[in-house]
Design an enzyme around this catalytic site. Structure first.
Site, mmCIF file in Angstrom:
data_model
loop_
_atom_site.group_PDB
_atom_site.id
_atom_site.type_symbol
_atom_site.label_atom_id
_atom_site.label_comp_id
_atom_site.label_asym_id
_atom_site.label_seq_id
_atom_site.Cartn_x
_atom_site.Cartn_y
_atom_site.Cartn_z
ATOM 1 N N CYS A 35 -20.843 -9.902 20.878
ATOM 2 C CA CYS A 35 -19.425 -10.329 20.965
ATOM 3 C C CYS A 35 -18.585 -9.375 21.492
ATOM 4 C CB CYS A 35 -19.191 -11.323 19.837
ATOM 5 S SG CYS A 35 -18.925 -10.390 18.218
ATOM 6 N N HIS A 362 -16.068 -10.874 14.048
ATOM 7 C CA HIS A 362 -16.240 -11.688 15.382
ATOM 8 C C HIS A 362 -15.220 -11.439 16.371
ATOM 9 C CE1 HIS A 362 -18.141 -14.229 17.957
ATOM 10 N NE2 HIS A 362 -17.322 -15.195 17.740
#
Length: 415
Positions: A35, A362
């Protein structure tokens, strides 16, 4: 989130046909803790000058000199310098990605080829572990710059911004003044930069969650957000920039040798921006590392960032004029020319956020396209309300000049 967002695909989508969606809006598959890569790539794919460069075929992967012999099975894998990765060209991989993303295909794209090339370029970071998005961003720009240096067989400084597309878009110049507090003698140095890393302001009170809630509820416009920041003393990007360019008294253990006094003296240091880039990237130092405590932690405090930003107060010309008042003062080099050739008004178009802990977080990117905000969460793309963006925990913010000035130059055809 449910009330302020809507999916781009699916039977219940209320956005209309896909033809109404912004061009190039395509999800990127997560290839295993990637990510960090996807978030930066989404920002780069929608950086206006970079997008225009690649979509106008200014770097064609089929004619790139570093890829001429890639298809030749009998070609030696080493170049004349013995580098087995000599033909890796991250610009070619970006060219391929721009073609794929802007092809009109809406299915999520897998940037596996780009990841593999980056692993070869940055072997020390080659793994499926989570990496830092900012470190990845710097590594990509360095990779494109190194390619140009090797192709031209002579070094090109990134400071002038003309060496490669990466630096033509992101490169600026910082000015550092160290002034002797005894006699006023000033030592000036210049450093090229592709982004500005900012410390968060000291804790001004209130939790990150409360600050984000206040911002989300009260910010109906830019002016409301400014008033909210002043009333609740929320840390802001403008405050971080003020802190970055504020004169700082160096400690007694950091005395510098004054050429006029001929001894070490206490001094004041002040940073300013001599030359603005076309795209300004601000990196917020949210990850703290203490060698004394032997520990690392993430700073989760909320940071308010404006959608429009005037960089004029932070330019060297403005700061020097403020320092000397109405007196005539000397400009080292050509500060006035460097500042006049670009606009100081910037617009926010991408925000990279980080949620979670230091080693288990994230990354997500928010993009502003056609005056509408979209959340890019790996393969998932959703339309969101701007208040969602305002309340996000910004890690990297990308601003583009409102008016772009281009110099007609033969050098630009050599990238």
């Amino acid at each position: 989130m449910g009330a302020n967002s809507s999916p781009l695909d699916g039977a219940n989508s209320n956005m209309g046909s896909e033809s109404e969606m912004p061009s190039g809006l395509r999800g990127l598959n997560n290839l295993g803790n990637t990510c960090f890569m996807n978030s930066v790539l989404q920002a780069l794919l929608h950086t206006p000058p970079l997008r225009n460069f690649f979509l106008s075929d200014r770097h064609n992967r089929y004619f790139c000199q570093r890829n001429v012999n890639v298809g030749n099975k009998n070609s030696n894998s080493n170049d004349g310098n013995g580098s087995k990765n000599s033909r890796i060209c991250l610009a070619c991989d970006l060219d391929a990605m721009f073609s794929a993303v802007f092809s009109g295909d809406r299915t999520p794209y897998s940037p596996a080829k780009f990841l593999f090339s980056w692993w070869q370029h940055a072997a020390n970071l080659a793994s499926y572990e989570q990496q830092d998005a900012h470190e990845f961003f710097i590594s990509i720009l360095e990779g494109i710059h190194e390619k140009v240096d090797k192709d031209r067989r002579k070094p090109y400084s990134q400071g002038n911004g003309d060496c490669c597309i990466a630096h033509r878009v992101f490169s600026g110049i910082l000015r550092s003044d160290v002034m002797c507090m005894a006699c006023g003698f000033t030592s000036t140095t210049y450093d090229p930069c592709v982004d500005i890393s900012l410390d968060l302001e000291p804790n001004l009170g209130g939790s990150a969650k409360m600050a984000a809630t206040r911002s989300n509820l009260s910010c109906n416009g830019e002016a409301d957000c400014v008033n909210s920041s002043q009333n609740h003393r929320i840390s802001s990007l403008v405050g971080c920039l003020d802190q970055f360019t504020r004169p700082e008294k160096l400690g007694s253990d950091q005395k510098f040798f004054c050429q006029q006094c001929q001894v070490r003296q206490e001094s004041l240091k002040q940073m300013s921006i001599r030359k603005l880039p076309l795209v300004s990237c601000f990196h917020i130092k949210r990850f703290e590392h203490s060698s004394v405590r032997k520990m690392s932690r993430k700073v989760d405090r909320y940071l308010q960032f404006p959608f429009s930003l005037d960089m004029a107060p932070y330019l060297s010309s403005s700061i020097l004029r403020s320092r000397f008042g109405n007196r005539i003062f000397p400009f080292d080099g050509d500060e006035q020319d460097a500042c006049n050739e670009s606009s100081s008004e910037f617009e926010l178009f991408a925000v990279i956020t980080h949620k979670g802990k230091l080693d288990a977080g994230h990354y997500v990117t928010y993009l502003r396209l056609s005056n509408q905000w979209y959340k890019c969460d790996d393969a998932w793309i959703t339309q969101v309300n701007e208040n969602i963006v305002r309340a996000a925990q910004g890690y990297m913010m990308f601003y583009v000049q409102k008016m772009l000035y281009y110099k007609a130059s033969e050098k630009q055809s050599a990238s």
